[in-house]
Design a protein around this motif. Structure first.
Motif, PDB file in Angstrom:
ATOM      1  N   TYR A   1      57.139 -38.243  61.248  1.00  0.00           N
ATOM      2  CA  TYR A   1      56.059 -37.259  61.165  1.00  0.00           C
ATOM      3  C   TYR A   1      56.614 -35.852  61.407  1.00  0.00           C
TER       4      TYR A   1
ATOM      5  N   ASP B   1      48.464 -33.973  57.839  1.00  0.00           N
ATOM      6  CA  ASP B   1      47.568 -35.089  58.148  1.00  0.00           C
ATOM      7  C   ASP B   1      46.833 -35.582  56.899  1.00  0.00           C
TER       8      ASP B   1
ATOM      9  N   GLU C   1      47.106 -39.358  55.471  1.00  0.00           N
ATOM     10  CA  GLU C   1      45.896 -40.150  55.185  1.00  0.00           C
ATOM     11  C   GLU C   1      45.852 -40.585  53.721  1.00  0.00           C
TER      12      GLU C   1
END
Length: 133
Positions: free
Chosen positions: A43, A57, A61
């Motif tokens: 990440y 993010d 997703e």
């Protein structure tokens, strides 16, 4: 479940002319076997391509990536393997993330989808790799 290395995701994000199609095909194939996972290190490495956390993010997703924290056993193993690497003359810069990713895969018995097989094969020989031929 498959742990997806940063380089594969960056190939997708940057639409790399050489590797993007391979990355898409491998991600689709791996997703048939279960969730696609990233850890905190992956990440963080991905974040360099994004100006805002919301955009990163949204990518995570949309790609249906599961963020799986590193277990303590993987952190310990990464430190031990890194120590061996340094004692063997390895450089100090830029390698600890690879050891953290490899250690998580080893401890949790996860295959790794990657293009960077060198350190994984050398230091985590039990980890199954999904990589270009």
């Amino acid at each position: 479940m498959t742990l997806v290395d940063t380089n594969v995701l960056l190939d997708l994000v940057t639409n790399d002319p050489v590797w993007a199609d391979w990355a898409v095909a491998q991600l689709e194939a791996a997703s048939l076997s279960g969730p696609l996972m990233i850890n905190d290190i992956i990440y963080a490495e991905l974040s360099v391509r994004y100006a805002r956390i919301e955009d990163l993010d949204a990518f995570v997703e949309q790609a249906e990536l599961v963020l799986a924290p590193l277990p303590r056993a993987a952190l310990f193993l990464a430190g031990k393997v890194f120590t061996g690497y340094r004692r063997a003359g390895g450089s100090r810069t830029g390698v600890l993330p690879d050891f953290l990713i490899g250690a998580q895969a080893a401890v949790q018995n996860l295959p790794v989808l990657t293009r960077d097989v060198g350190r994984f094969r050398s230091y985590f020989p039990t980890v199954s790799l999904i990589a270009p031929s």
